[in-house]
Write a protein that holds these residues in place. Structure first.
Motif, mmCIF file in Angstrom:
data_model
loop_
_atom_site.group_PDB
_atom_site.id
_atom_site.type_symbol
_atom_site.label_atom_id
_atom_site.label_comp_id
_atom_site.label_asym_id
_atom_site.label_seq_id
_atom_site.Cartn_x
_atom_site.Cartn_y
_atom_site.Cartn_z
ATOM 1 N N ASN A 122 0.647 -1.212 0.076
ATOM 2 C CA ASN A 122 0.054 -0.104 -0.014
ATOM 3 C C ASN A 122 0.995 1.286 0.018
ATOM 4 O O ASN A 122 1.952 1.019 0.540
ATOM 5 C CB ASN A 122 -0.965 -0.060 1.328
ATOM 6 C CG ASN A 122 -0.317 -0.066 2.530
ATOM 7 O OD1 ASN A 122 0.955 0.449 2.597
ATOM 8 N ND2 ASN A 122 -1.069 -0.272 3.624
ATOM 9 N N PRO A 123 0.135 2.385 -0.383
ATOM 10 C CA PRO A 123 1.220 3.580 -0.450
ATOM 11 C C PRO A 123 1.709 4.218 1.003
ATOM 12 O O PRO A 123 2.931 4.645 1.035
ATOM 13 C CB PRO A 123 0.165 4.788 -0.896
ATOM 14 C CG PRO A 123 -1.140 3.989 -1.534
ATOM 15 C CD PRO A 123 -0.979 2.704 -0.752
ATOM 16 N N CYS A 124 1.203 3.663 2.142
ATOM 17 C CA CYS A 124 1.452 4.237 3.367
ATOM 18 C C CYS A 124 2.661 3.316 3.840
ATOM 19 O O CYS A 124 3.530 3.781 4.591
ATOM 20 C CB CYS A 124 0.591 4.202 4.341
ATOM 21 S SG CYS A 124 -0.802 5.133 3.865
ATOM 22 N N ARG A 125 2.949 2.199 3.228
ATOM 23 C CA ARG A 125 4.173 1.255 3.562
ATOM 24 C C ARG A 125 4.035 0.682 4.920
ATOM 25 O O ARG A 125 4.798 0.161 5.518
ATOM 26 C CB ARG A 125 5.441 1.854 3.241
ATOM 27 C CG ARG A 125 5.747 2.168 1.711
ATOM 28 C CD ARG A 125 7.035 2.536 1.459
ATOM 29 N NE ARG A 125 7.188 3.005 0.044
ATOM 30 C CZ ARG A 125 7.704 2.166 -0.789
ATOM 31 N NH1 ARG A 125 7.707 0.811 -0.459
ATOM 32 N NH2 ARG A 125 7.732 2.463 -1.977
ATOM 33 N N CYS A 126 2.829 0.574 5.262
ATOM 34 C CA CYS A 126 2.644 0.182 6.854
ATOM 35 C C CYS A 126 1.256 -0.482 6.947
ATOM 36 O O CYS A 126 0.223 -0.013 6.317
ATOM 37 C CB CYS A 126 2.368 1.441 7.884
ATOM 38 S SG CYS A 126 4.133 1.792 8.545
ATOM 39 N N LYS A 127 1.149 -1.743 7.544
ATOM 40 C CA LYS A 127 -0.063 -2.509 7.580
ATOM 41 C C LYS A 127 -0.384 -2.522 9.114
ATOM 42 O O LYS A 127 0.442 -2.998 9.921
ATOM 43 C CB LYS A 127 0.187 -3.908 7.053
ATOM 44 C CG LYS A 127 0.427 -3.738 5.539
ATOM 45 C CD LYS A 127 0.803 -4.971 4.937
ATOM 46 C CE LYS A 127 -0.306 -6.295 5.155
ATOM 47 N NZ LYS A 127 0.011 -7.374 4.282
ATOM 48 N N VAL A 128 -1.652 -2.529 9.235
ATOM 49 C CA VAL A 128 -2.093 -2.521 10.990
ATOM 50 C C VAL A 128 -2.982 -3.538 10.767
ATOM 51 O O VAL A 128 -3.239 -4.596 11.714
ATOM 52 C CB VAL A 128 -2.411 -1.337 11.533
ATOM 53 C CG1 VAL A 128 -3.091 -1.650 12.948
ATOM 54 C CG2 VAL A 128 -1.278 -0.394 11.472
ATOM 55 N N VAL A 129 -4.099 -3.758 9.928
ATOM 56 C CA VAL A 129 -5.372 -4.533 9.944
ATOM 57 C C VAL A 129 -4.779 -5.808 9.725
ATOM 58 O O VAL A 129 -5.187 -6.924 10.184
ATOM 59 C CB VAL A 129 -6.344 -3.868 8.950
ATOM 60 C CG1 VAL A 129 -7.742 -4.881 9.065
ATOM 61 C CG2 VAL A 129 -6.771 -2.472 9.524
ATOM 62 N N GLY A 130 -4.400 -6.080 8.628
ATOM 63 C CA GLY A 130 -3.860 -7.413 8.080
ATOM 64 C C GLY A 130 -3.121 -8.175 8.941
ATOM 65 O O GLY A 130 -3.408 -9.303 9.422
ATOM 66 N N PRO A 131 -1.835 -7.715 9.713
ATOM 67 C CA PRO A 131 -1.293 -8.379 10.497
ATOM 68 C C PRO A 131 -2.021 -8.782 11.831
ATOM 69 O O PRO A 131 -2.055 -9.906 12.532
ATOM 70 C CB PRO A 131 -0.095 -7.736 10.827
ATOM 71 C CG PRO A 131 0.224 -6.827 9.676
ATOM 72 C CD PRO A 131 -1.283 -6.578 9.143
ATOM 73 N N THR A 132 -3.045 -7.670 12.290
ATOM 74 C CA THR A 132 -3.838 -7.948 13.366
ATOM 75 C C THR A 132 -4.720 -9.182 13.100
ATOM 76 O O THR A 132 -4.851 -10.127 14.090
ATOM 77 C CB THR A 132 -4.378 -6.811 13.796
ATOM 78 O OG1 THR A 132 -3.513 -5.764 14.164
ATOM 79 C CG2 THR A 132 -4.949 -6.917 15.084
ATOM 80 N N VAL A 133 -5.450 -8.979 12.374
ATOM 81 C CA VAL A 133 -6.439 -10.177 11.953
ATOM 82 C C VAL A 133 -5.538 -11.349 11.646
ATOM 83 O O VAL A 133 -6.218 -12.287 12.018
ATOM 84 C CB VAL A 133 -7.378 -9.571 10.845
ATOM 85 C CG1 VAL A 133 -8.434 -10.620 10.352
ATOM 86 C CG2 VAL A 133 -8.136 -8.399 11.034
ATOM 87 N N GLY A 134 -4.426 -11.301 10.839
ATOM 88 C CA GLY A 134 -3.826 -12.734 10.961
ATOM 89 C C GLY A 134 -3.463 -13.370 12.271
ATOM 90 O O GLY A 134 -3.271 -14.535 12.197
ATOM 91 N N PHE A 135 -2.930 -12.247 13.052
ATOM 92 C CA PHE A 135 -2.625 -12.992 14.413
ATOM 93 C C PHE A 135 -3.786 -13.766 15.126
ATOM 94 O O PHE A 135 -3.730 -14.607 15.584
ATOM 95 C CB PHE A 135 -2.020 -11.741 15.265
ATOM 96 C CG PHE A 135 -1.690 -12.210 16.559
ATOM 97 C CD1 PHE A 135 -0.697 -13.008 16.881
ATOM 98 C CD2 PHE A 135 -2.697 -12.095 17.670
ATOM 99 C CE1 PHE A 135 -0.383 -13.586 18.282
ATOM 100 C CE2 PHE A 135 -2.336 -12.470 19.015
ATOM 101 C CZ PHE A 135 -1.285 -13.246 19.227
ATOM 102 N N LEU A 136 -4.986 -12.858 14.878
ATOM 103 C CA LEU A 136 -6.039 -13.476 15.692
ATOM 104 C C LEU A 136 -6.514 -14.745 14.913
ATOM 105 O O LEU A 136 -6.915 -15.819 15.617
ATOM 106 C CB LEU A 136 -7.303 -12.384 15.503
ATOM 107 C CG LEU A 136 -7.170 -11.142 16.343
ATOM 108 C CD1 LEU A 136 -7.953 -10.304 16.180
ATOM 109 C CD2 LEU A 136 -6.923 -11.456 17.915
ATOM 110 N N ALA A 137 -6.496 -15.029 13.688
ATOM 111 C CA ALA A 137 -6.733 -15.920 12.819
ATOM 112 C C ALA A 137 -5.806 -17.140 13.241
ATOM 113 O O ALA A 137 -6.086 -18.480 13.403
ATOM 114 C CB ALA A 137 -6.573 -15.957 11.507
ATOM 115 N N PHE A 138 -4.399 -16.684 13.412
ATOM 116 C CA PHE A 138 -3.579 -17.948 13.760
ATOM 117 C C PHE A 138 -3.721 -18.352 15.072
ATOM 118 O O PHE A 138 -3.682 -19.484 15.384
ATOM 119 C CB PHE A 138 -2.044 -16.952 13.845
ATOM 120 C CG PHE A 138 -0.808 -17.647 14.583
ATOM 121 C CD1 PHE A 138 -0.440 -18.746 13.924
ATOM 122 C CD2 PHE A 138 -0.719 -17.238 15.902
ATOM 123 C CE1 PHE A 138 0.764 -19.493 14.568
ATOM 124 C CE2 PHE A 138 0.322 -18.155 16.583
ATOM 125 C CZ PHE A 138 0.853 -19.028 15.822
ATOM 126 N N ALA A 139 -4.183 -17.352 16.094
ATOM 127 C CA ALA A 139 -4.536 -17.722 17.501
ATOM 128 C C ALA A 139 -5.620 -18.990 17.573
ATOM 129 O O ALA A 139 -5.663 -20.069 18.317
ATOM 130 C CB ALA A 139 -4.645 -16.617 18.144
#
Length: 75
Positions: free
Chosen positions: A16-33
């Protein structure tokens, strides 16, 4: 008693243009758990009889679930 919500931040990505991700890794962590709660006990039981199959089951949340969810959400 307060319950915290895990927030994961991944900077330096080009998805993405901002070069930072917050939602993807957070939801990914919850799915991982959620996947780990189910798959790790099953993998431990299978490991007793079939070592490699048990290892693959226990590794599934980290090698498949988290990366798939993280890549699916670009922000």
């Amino acid at each position: 008693m307060a319950v915290g919500f895990p927030i994961c931040v991944q900077c330096g990505t080009k998805s993405n243009p901002c070069r930072c991700k917050v939602v993807g890794p957070t939801v990914g962590f919850l799915a991982f758990a959620a996947a780990a709660v189910v798959e790790w006990p099953v993998g431990a039981l299978v490991y007793c009889f079939r070592h490699m199959k048990g290892r693959r089951i226990m590794a599934h949340p980290a090698t498949v679930v988290y990366p798939t969810v993280n890549r699916a959400i670009p922000i």
